[in-house]
Design an enzyme around this catalytic site. Sequence first.
Site, PDB file in Angstrom:
ATOM      1  N   LYS A  97       0.774  -0.914  -0.058  1.00  0.00           N
ATOM      2  CA  LYS A  97      -0.030   0.040   0.055  1.00  0.00           C
ATOM      3  C   LYS A  97       0.862   1.244  -0.131  1.00  0.00           C
ATOM      4  O   LYS A  97       1.972   1.229   0.846  1.00  0.00           O
ATOM      5  CB  LYS A  97      -0.783   0.115   1.389  1.00  0.00           C
ATOM      6  CG  LYS A  97      -1.560   1.063   1.775  1.00  0.00           C
ATOM      7  CD  LYS A  97      -2.401   0.647   2.904  1.00  0.00           C
ATOM      8  CE  LYS A  97      -3.032   1.944   3.762  1.00  0.00           C
ATOM      9  NZ  LYS A  97      -4.126   2.563   3.014  1.00  0.00           N
ATOM     10  N   ASN A 115     -12.704   4.137  -6.348  1.00  0.00           N
ATOM     11  CA  ASN A 115     -12.333   4.350  -4.915  1.00  0.00           C
ATOM     12  C   ASN A 115     -11.520   5.791  -4.823  1.00  0.00           C
ATOM     13  O   ASN A 115     -11.131   6.253  -5.883  1.00  0.00           O
ATOM     14  CB  ASN A 115     -11.317   3.410  -4.379  1.00  0.00           C
ATOM     15  CG  ASN A 115      -9.897   3.729  -4.576  1.00  0.00           C
ATOM     16  OD1 ASN A 115      -9.352   4.619  -3.900  1.00  0.00           O
ATOM     17  ND2 ASN A 115      -9.329   3.049  -5.752  1.00  0.00           N
ATOM     18  N   ALA A 116     -11.901   6.397  -3.864  1.00  0.00           N
ATOM     19  CA  ALA A 116     -11.238   7.702  -3.384  1.00  0.00           C
ATOM     20  C   ALA A 116     -10.747   7.710  -1.953  1.00  0.00           C
ATOM     21  O   ALA A 116     -10.914   8.206  -0.982  1.00  0.00           O
ATOM     22  CB  ALA A 116     -12.215   8.947  -3.508  1.00  0.00           C
ATOM     23  N   LEU A 130      -5.065   7.758  -0.121  1.00  0.00           N
ATOM     24  CA  LEU A 130      -3.874   7.707   0.301  1.00  0.00           C
ATOM     25  C   LEU A 130      -3.643   7.401   1.796  1.00  0.00           C
ATOM     26  O   LEU A 130      -2.776   7.820   2.553  1.00  0.00           O
ATOM     27  CB  LEU A 130      -2.656   8.296  -0.152  1.00  0.00           C
ATOM     28  CG  LEU A 130      -2.504   8.562  -1.705  1.00  0.00           C
ATOM     29  CD1 LEU A 130      -1.464   9.420  -2.184  1.00  0.00           C
ATOM     30  CD2 LEU A 130      -2.037   6.976  -2.073  1.00  0.00           C
ATOM     31  N   ASN A 168       4.476   6.229  -7.327  1.00  0.00           N
ATOM     32  CA  ASN A 168       3.196   6.660  -7.635  1.00  0.00           C
ATOM     33  C   ASN A 168       3.099   8.190  -7.958  1.00  0.00           C
ATOM     34  O   ASN A 168       3.436   8.904  -7.373  1.00  0.00           O
ATOM     35  CB  ASN A 168       2.105   6.513  -6.617  1.00  0.00           C
ATOM     36  CG  ASN A 168       0.858   6.749  -7.340  1.00  0.00           C
ATOM     37  OD1 ASN A 168       0.531   6.965  -8.260  1.00  0.00           O
ATOM     38  ND2 ASN A 168       0.007   6.757  -6.222  1.00  0.00           N
ATOM     39  N   CYS A 225      -0.179  11.590  -8.223  1.00  0.00           N
ATOM     40  CA  CYS A 225      -0.288  12.261  -7.114  1.00  0.00           C
ATOM     41  C   CYS A 225      -0.376  13.872  -7.518  1.00  0.00           C
ATOM     42  O   CYS A 225       0.157  14.159  -8.460  1.00  0.00           O
ATOM     43  CB  CYS A 225       0.492  12.112  -6.229  1.00  0.00           C
ATOM     44  SG  CYS A 225       0.727  10.535  -5.538  1.00  0.00           S
ATOM     45  N   ASN A 253      -2.555   2.791 -13.571  1.00  0.00           N
ATOM     46  CA  ASN A 253      -3.217   3.219 -12.079  1.00  0.00           C
ATOM     47  C   ASN A 253      -4.458   3.279 -12.366  1.00  0.00           C
ATOM     48  O   ASN A 253      -5.147   3.226 -13.540  1.00  0.00           O
ATOM     49  CB  ASN A 253      -2.607   4.737 -11.517  1.00  0.00           C
ATOM     50  CG  ASN A 253      -2.661   4.746  -9.894  1.00  0.00           C
ATOM     51  OD1 ASN A 253      -3.702   4.351  -9.298  1.00  0.00           O
ATOM     52  ND2 ASN A 253      -1.523   5.021  -9.382  1.00  0.00           N
ATOM     53  N   THR A 254      -5.509   3.794 -11.442  1.00  0.00           N
ATOM     54  CA  THR A 254      -6.907   3.812 -11.610  1.00  0.00           C
ATOM     55  C   THR A 254      -7.176   4.900 -12.726  1.00  0.00           C
ATOM     56  O   THR A 254      -6.256   5.807 -12.685  1.00  0.00           O
ATOM     57  CB  THR A 254      -7.580   4.047 -10.370  1.00  0.00           C
ATOM     58  OG1 THR A 254      -6.788   5.113  -9.810  1.00  0.00           O
ATOM     59  CG2 THR A 254      -7.267   3.020  -9.527  1.00  0.00           C
ATOM     60  N   GLY A 279      -7.340  -4.742 -13.684  1.00  0.00           N
ATOM     61  CA  GLY A 279      -8.479  -5.447 -14.167  1.00  0.00           C
ATOM     62  C   GLY A 279      -8.457  -6.987 -14.184  1.00  0.00           C
ATOM     63  O   GLY A 279      -9.120  -7.756 -14.606  1.00  0.00           O
TER      64      GLY A 279
HETATM   65  C1  LIG Z   1      -8.482   0.645  -2.740  1.00  0.00           C
HETATM   66  C2  LIG Z   1      -7.366   0.975  -3.768  1.00  0.00           C
HETATM   67  C3  LIG Z   1      -6.237   1.739  -3.224  1.00  0.00           C
HETATM   68  C4  LIG Z   1      -5.279   2.094  -4.189  1.00  0.00           C
HETATM   69  N1  LIG Z   1      -4.197   2.603  -3.520  1.00  0.00           N
HETATM   70  C5  LIG Z   1      -2.999   2.724  -4.381  1.00  0.00           C
HETATM   71  C6  LIG Z   1      -1.774   3.265  -3.865  1.00  0.00           C
HETATM   72  O1  LIG Z   1      -1.618   3.538  -2.651  1.00  0.00           O
HETATM   73  N2  LIG Z   1      -0.805   3.666  -4.624  1.00  0.00           N
HETATM   74  C7  LIG Z   1      -0.905   3.434  -6.010  1.00  0.00           C
HETATM   75  O2  LIG Z   1       0.126   3.496  -6.691  1.00  0.00           O
HETATM   76  N3  LIG Z   1      -2.267   2.706  -6.478  1.00  0.00           N
HETATM   77  C8  LIG Z   1      -3.074   2.411  -5.688  1.00  0.00           C
HETATM   78  N4  LIG Z   1      -4.193   1.807  -6.175  1.00  0.00           N
HETATM   79  C9  LIG Z   1      -4.201   1.526  -7.836  1.00  0.00           C
HETATM   80  C10 LIG Z   1      -3.953  -0.067  -8.002  1.00  0.00           C
HETATM   81  O3  LIG Z   1      -2.521  -0.386  -7.518  1.00  0.00           O
HETATM   82  C11 LIG Z   1      -3.967  -0.440  -9.367  1.00  0.00           C
HETATM   83  O4  LIG Z   1      -3.150   0.226 -10.157  1.00  0.00           O
HETATM   84  C12 LIG Z   1      -5.688  -0.063 -10.102  1.00  0.00           C
HETATM   85  O5  LIG Z   1      -6.414  -0.481  -9.060  1.00  0.00           O
HETATM   86  C13 LIG Z   1      -5.972  -1.031 -11.145  1.00  0.00           C
HETATM   87  O6  LIG Z   1      -5.532  -2.407 -11.121  1.00  0.00           O
HETATM   88  P1  LIG Z   1      -6.860  -3.411 -10.699  1.00  0.00           P
HETATM   89  O7  LIG Z   1      -7.751  -2.995 -11.646  1.00  0.00           O
HETATM   90  O8  LIG Z   1      -6.311  -4.719 -10.672  1.00  0.00           O
HETATM   91  O9  LIG Z   1      -7.407  -2.978  -9.257  1.00  0.00           O
HETATM   92  C14 LIG Z   1      -5.373   1.689  -5.460  1.00  0.00           C
HETATM   93  C15 LIG Z   1      -6.334   0.703  -6.140  1.00  0.00           C
HETATM   94  C16 LIG Z   1      -7.859   0.484  -5.046  1.00  0.00           C
HETATM   95  C17 LIG Z   1      -8.827  -0.236  -5.827  1.00  0.00           C
END
Ligand SMILES: Cc1cc2nc3c(=O)[nH]c(=O)nc-3n(C[C@H](O)[C@H](O)[C@H](O)COP(=O)(O)O)c2cc1C
Length: 308
Positions: A43, A67-68, A71, A125, A128, A191-192, A243
Amino acid sequence: MLTVNFLGFKLNCPLTTASGTFGYGECYQDFFDVNELGILTTKGITLEPRSGNPQPRLAEVTGGIINAIGLENSGFDQFVSDIVPTFKAFKIPVMVNLNGKTIEEYQTLAAAINKIKVIAFVELNISCPNVKAGGILFGTDLELTRKVVRAVRAVLPDKKLIVKLSPAVSDIKKFALICEEEKADGISLINTIPAMQINYQTGKPTLGNIIGGLSGPCIKPIAVRMVYEVASVVKIPIIGIGGVSCYEDVLEFMMAGASVVGIGTSIFRSPEMITEIKRKLKEYCIANNLNSIEEIIGLAQPRRKDYE
Ligand SMILES: Cc1cc2nc3c(=O)[nH]c(=O)nc-3n(C[C@H](O)[C@H](O)[C@H](O)COP(=O)(O)O)c2cc1C
């Protein structure tokens, strides 16, 4: 059969966790042995503690979530005192995800991490907001991306540096090339994706922060496209994320050019999936007469000069 060579590390398998979905490795111990992963990605941490965004912080949408979280974490000092000692229990390399509000903050964190022996990789990351540049995301501005990667690289000589790209850009290749020029060791993406949901009954946005990041199976085709595009221009290795929910998705990302694949949102639904995906990947290798899963990396790419 599933081992992968990644930046000088021989990984058990091409799988990692997506940052923020797996805590610091402690969350899923009851479901499977964390050492089954190739890399443990933690995390995100920040210099100062953060309490995160206002509730609600999660919205469910078709094929994924928004998600929001903002961090939320207890900050670097507590990370060092409480979390870092737990890493000694892992036999696999640990990748720590770093976040900052300013270039100086990223640099301070990176310099401190450089001294921590038990950490192998840093994942930067860059999705930000840069407070000094009026909140613009580091990872959506080419010059800011260059500056932050350069600043971190300068104080992180002893760790492998992976830069995690934001998908909220029109040409992801340019961002990847800048990271490579600034001597990142690898790239992770995506990332998201910025997204929102409106509650039609109240007429108000669901999330306290209004906008959040979309993740889960619904973003996979976008992520595969971006991994494919980036793999076509850079020589440094790629961690493909976005995904992934089954072994076929892992194959797809590797064929697009990823050496390692991250699993995030889907693990919330099925924590046992790492074991299952590994079993199916082995079966795939046997059925297709592969000596190593590495043989499929970049298979979907047209032949590249540097491969010849
Ligand atoms: C609840 C949550 C918290 C996340 N926190 C971080 C984070 O702290 N740092 C980061 O680089 N990405 C963060 N992400 C993004 C994920 O690491 C990932 O890049 C993104 O969710 C896409 O992958 P997935 O579809 O498999 O979840 C977070 C995603 C989720 C869902």
